[in-house]
Design a protein around this motif. Structure first.
Motif, PDB file in Angstrom:
ATOM      1  N   SER A 116      11.439  -2.921 -13.807  1.00  0.00           N
ATOM      2  CA  SER A 116      10.328  -3.853 -13.929  1.00  0.00           C
ATOM      3  C   SER A 116       9.812  -4.236 -12.538  1.00  0.00           C
ATOM      4  CB  SER A 116      10.782  -5.099 -14.699  1.00  0.00           C
ATOM      5  OG  SER A 116       9.758  -6.040 -14.751  1.00  0.00           O
ATOM      6  N   GLU A 117      10.733  -4.493 -11.623  1.00  0.00           N
ATOM      7  CA  GLU A 117      10.337  -4.816 -10.248  1.00  0.00           C
ATOM      8  C   GLU A 117       9.621  -3.630  -9.602  1.00  0.00           C
ATOM      9  OE1 GLU A 117      13.428  -6.591  -7.774  1.00  0.00           O
ATOM     10  OE2 GLU A 117      14.376  -7.383  -9.593  1.00  0.00           O
ATOM     11  N   ILE A 118      10.080  -2.417  -9.886  1.00  0.00           N
ATOM     12  CA  ILE A 118       9.447  -1.209  -9.347  1.00  0.00           C
ATOM     13  C   ILE A 118       8.011  -1.102  -9.844  1.00  0.00           C
ATOM     14  CG2 ILE A 118       9.457   1.326  -9.546  1.00  0.00           C
ATOM     15  CD1 ILE A 118      12.563   1.117  -9.304  1.00  0.00           C
ATOM     16  N   THR A 119       7.811  -1.337 -11.130  1.00  0.00           N
ATOM     17  CA  THR A 119       6.459  -1.293 -11.697  1.00  0.00           C
ATOM     18  C   THR A 119       5.564  -2.322 -11.016  1.00  0.00           C
ATOM     19  OG1 THR A 119       7.325  -0.544 -13.820  1.00  0.00           O
ATOM     20  CG2 THR A 119       5.122  -1.527 -13.832  1.00  0.00           C
ATOM     21  N   SER A 120       6.082  -3.516 -10.822  1.00  0.00           N
ATOM     22  CA  SER A 120       5.325  -4.574 -10.150  1.00  0.00           C
ATOM     23  C   SER A 120       4.989  -4.173  -8.714  1.00  0.00           C
ATOM     24  CB  SER A 120       6.125  -5.876 -10.172  1.00  0.00           C
ATOM     25  OG  SER A 120       5.478  -6.863  -9.422  1.00  0.00           O
ATOM     26  N   LEU A 121       5.955  -3.621  -8.007  1.00  0.00           N
ATOM     27  CA  LEU A 121       5.723  -3.192  -6.625  1.00  0.00           C
ATOM     28  C   LEU A 121       4.673  -2.082  -6.571  1.00  0.00           C
ATOM     29  CD1 LEU A 121       9.343  -3.219  -5.189  1.00  0.00           C
ATOM     30  CD2 LEU A 121       7.403  -4.527  -4.286  1.00  0.00           C
ATOM     31  N   GLU A 122       4.758  -1.136  -7.502  1.00  0.00           N
ATOM     32  CA  GLU A 122       3.770  -0.050  -7.536  1.00  0.00           C
ATOM     33  C   GLU A 122       2.374  -0.606  -7.768  1.00  0.00           C
ATOM     34  OE1 GLU A 122       6.622   3.612  -9.064  1.00  0.00           O
ATOM     35  OE2 GLU A 122       5.606   2.373 -10.558  1.00  0.00           O
ATOM     36  N   THR A 123       2.258  -1.615  -8.621  1.00  0.00           N
ATOM     37  CA  THR A 123       0.965  -2.256  -8.871  1.00  0.00           C
ATOM     38  C   THR A 123       0.469  -2.944  -7.605  1.00  0.00           C
ATOM     39  OG1 THR A 123       1.531  -2.591 -11.195  1.00  0.00           O
ATOM     40  CG2 THR A 123      -0.228  -3.977 -10.294  1.00  0.00           C
ATOM     41  N   ARG A 124       1.359  -3.650  -6.926  1.00  0.00           N
ATOM     42  CA  ARG A 124       0.977  -4.345  -5.692  1.00  0.00           C
ATOM     43  C   ARG A 124       0.597  -3.360  -4.592  1.00  0.00           C
ATOM     44  NH1 ARG A 124       5.993  -8.061  -4.961  1.00  0.00           N
ATOM     45  NH2 ARG A 124       5.110  -8.398  -2.894  1.00  0.00           N
ATOM     46  N   ILE A 125       1.303  -2.240  -4.515  1.00  0.00           N
ATOM     47  CA  ILE A 125       0.978  -1.219  -3.511  1.00  0.00           C
ATOM     48  C   ILE A 125      -0.397  -0.640  -3.784  1.00  0.00           C
ATOM     49  CG2 ILE A 125       1.569   1.131  -2.752  1.00  0.00           C
ATOM     50  CD1 ILE A 125       4.548   0.231  -2.993  1.00  0.00           C
ATOM     51  N   THR A 126      -0.669  -0.330  -5.030  1.00  0.00           N
ATOM     52  CA  THR A 126      -1.985   0.205  -5.403  1.00  0.00           C
ATOM     53  C   THR A 126      -3.084  -0.794  -5.059  1.00  0.00           C
ATOM     54  OG1 THR A 126      -1.015   1.520  -7.178  1.00  0.00           O
ATOM     55  CG2 THR A 126      -3.379   1.065  -7.330  1.00  0.00           C
ATOM     56  N   ALA A 127      -2.858  -2.053  -5.379  1.00  0.00           N
ATOM     57  CA  ALA A 127      -3.854  -3.091  -5.073  1.00  0.00           C
ATOM     58  C   ALA A 127      -4.065  -3.213  -3.570  1.00  0.00           C
ATOM     59  CB  ALA A 127      -3.415  -4.432  -5.661  1.00  0.00           C
ATOM     60  N   GLU A 128      -3.001  -3.143  -2.806  1.00  0.00           N
ATOM     61  CA  GLU A 128      -3.116  -3.251  -1.346  1.00  0.00           C
ATOM     62  C   GLU A 128      -3.845  -2.052  -0.761  1.00  0.00           C
ATOM     63  OE1 GLU A 128      -2.565  -4.953   2.517  1.00  0.00           O
ATOM     64  OE2 GLU A 128      -2.767  -5.721   0.484  1.00  0.00           O
ATOM     65  N   ILE A 129      -3.557  -0.866  -1.269  1.00  0.00           N
ATOM     66  CA  ILE A 129      -4.262   0.339  -0.795  1.00  0.00           C
ATOM     67  C   ILE A 129      -5.749   0.224  -1.111  1.00  0.00           C
ATOM     68  CG2 ILE A 129      -4.549   2.822  -1.236  1.00  0.00           C
ATOM     69  CD1 ILE A 129      -1.458   2.933  -1.545  1.00  0.00           C
ATOM     70  N   GLU A 130      -6.061  -0.244  -2.311  1.00  0.00           N
ATOM     71  CA  GLU A 130      -7.473  -0.417  -2.683  1.00  0.00           C
ATOM     72  C   GLU A 130      -8.134  -1.480  -1.813  1.00  0.00           C
ATOM     73  OE1 GLU A 130      -7.229  -1.251  -6.859  1.00  0.00           O
ATOM     74  OE2 GLU A 130      -6.892   0.862  -7.370  1.00  0.00           O
ATOM     75  N   ARG A 131      -7.427  -2.573  -1.525  1.00  0.00           N
ATOM     76  CA  ARG A 131      -7.971  -3.628  -0.676  1.00  0.00           C
ATOM     77  C   ARG A 131      -8.236  -3.097   0.727  1.00  0.00           C
ATOM     78  NH1 ARG A 131      -6.932  -6.700   3.239  1.00  0.00           N
ATOM     79  NH2 ARG A 131      -4.816  -5.951   3.523  1.00  0.00           N
ATOM     80  N   LEU A 132      -7.298  -2.332   1.263  1.00  0.00           N
ATOM     81  CA  LEU A 132      -7.480  -1.758   2.602  1.00  0.00           C
ATOM     82  C   LEU A 132      -8.650  -0.780   2.621  1.00  0.00           C
ATOM     83  CD1 LEU A 132      -3.748  -1.172   3.609  1.00  0.00           C
ATOM     84  CD2 LEU A 132      -5.329  -2.856   4.605  1.00  0.00           C
ATOM     85  N   ALA A 133      -8.794  -0.008   1.555  1.00  0.00           N
ATOM     86  CA  ALA A 133      -9.912   0.938   1.469  1.00  0.00           C
ATOM     87  C   ALA A 133     -11.239   0.194   1.424  1.00  0.00           C
ATOM     88  CB  ALA A 133      -9.748   1.831   0.247  1.00  0.00           C
ATOM     89  N   ARG A 134     -11.290  -0.921   0.663  1.00  0.00           N
ATOM     90  CA  ARG A 134     -12.526  -1.719   0.613  1.00  0.00           C
ATOM     91  C   ARG A 134     -12.850  -2.301   1.984  1.00  0.00           C
ATOM     92  NH1 ARG A 134     -10.131  -3.494  -4.150  1.00  0.00           N
ATOM     93  NH2 ARG A 134      -9.491  -5.447  -3.147  1.00  0.00           N
ATOM     94  N   GLU A 135     -11.833  -2.813   2.666  1.00  0.00           N
ATOM     95  CA  GLU A 135     -12.056  -3.365   4.002  1.00  0.00           C
ATOM     96  C   GLU A 135     -12.560  -2.299   4.964  1.00  0.00           C
ATOM     97  OE1 GLU A 135      -8.711  -5.389   5.680  1.00  0.00           O
ATOM     98  OE2 GLU A 135      -8.773  -6.989   4.192  1.00  0.00           O
ATOM     99  N   GLU A 136     -11.972  -1.117   4.891  1.00  0.00           N
ATOM    100  CA  GLU A 136     -12.394  -0.017   5.766  1.00  0.00           C
ATOM    101  C   GLU A 136     -13.834   0.385   5.449  1.00  0.00           C
ATOM    102  OE1 GLU A 136     -12.363   2.455   8.824  1.00  0.00           O
ATOM    103  OE2 GLU A 136     -10.744   1.059   8.349  1.00  0.00           O
ATOM    104  N   GLU A 137     -14.153   0.453   4.170  1.00  0.00           N
ATOM    105  CA  GLU A 137     -15.527   0.788   3.777  1.00  0.00           C
ATOM    106  C   GLU A 137     -16.502  -0.281   4.259  1.00  0.00           C
ATOM    107  OE1 GLU A 137     -18.798   2.728   2.307  1.00  0.00           O
ATOM    108  OE2 GLU A 137     -16.773   3.472   2.653  1.00  0.00           O
ATOM    109  N   LYS A 138     -16.106  -1.552   4.158  1.00  0.00           N
ATOM    110  CA  LYS A 138     -16.943  -2.661   4.629  1.00  0.00           C
ATOM    111  C   LYS A 138     -17.161  -2.548   6.139  1.00  0.00           C
ATOM    112  CE  LYS A 138     -17.068  -7.702   4.670  1.00  0.00           C
ATOM    113  NZ  LYS A 138     -16.344  -8.931   4.322  1.00  0.00           N
TER     114      LYS A 138
END
Length: 147
Positions: A116-138
């Protein structure tokens, strides 16, 4: 690795200072790797306990050997010995069934918790990668406007 409560603080501190860092993402990925390793170790332990429990069950009959009869041994010592053997048999069954079952169940519960913790971490990693990609695009868009 930083304790969880400090990660966001450091992440935002670096962000506000304008430093490019992936430390938060790196921390999440390190934690994910650690949790996956823990799951694998627990699965190995569970498999070993399952095997040991099988051996215990196969050898349960050894506790009552040799069989005693009134012709082989009798009297007070034989009665005392039989009582000790019965206690040993109960203890053996408790260990081979109750205690090993409890240990196996505890390991299975911990594995589920870690998954369950792994699933949560994977979700957080995906969100962080997407956030970093948005910042880079901005940043890229802002740079294009300036040029």
């Amino acid at each position: 690795m930083l304790p969880y409560r400090y990660r966001d603080y450091y992440h935002h501190t670096y962000k506000h200072k304008g430093l490019k860092t992936l430390s938060y993402l790196t921390d999440l990925q390190s934690e994910l790797t650690l949790k996956k390793q823990q799951v694998e170790k627990l699965k190995t332990c569970k498999h070993e306990l399952d095997s040991l429990q099988g051996e215990f069950l196969q050898n349960e009959r050894v506790v009552t050997k040799p069989a005693l009869s009134s012709q082989t041994w009798h009297g007070t010592l034989a009665t005392d010995f039989t009582e000790v053997r019965e206690d040993l048999e109960l203890a053996y069954k408790d260990l081979s069934q109750s205690q090993l079952n409890a240990a196996i169940t505890a390991i299975e519960n911990k594995i589920m918790s870690l998954q369950s913790e792994i699933t949560s971490l994977e979700t957080r990693i995906t969100a962080e990668i997407e956030r970093l990609a948005r910042e880079e695009e901005k940043r890229r868009q802002e740079k294009l406007r300036k040029d």
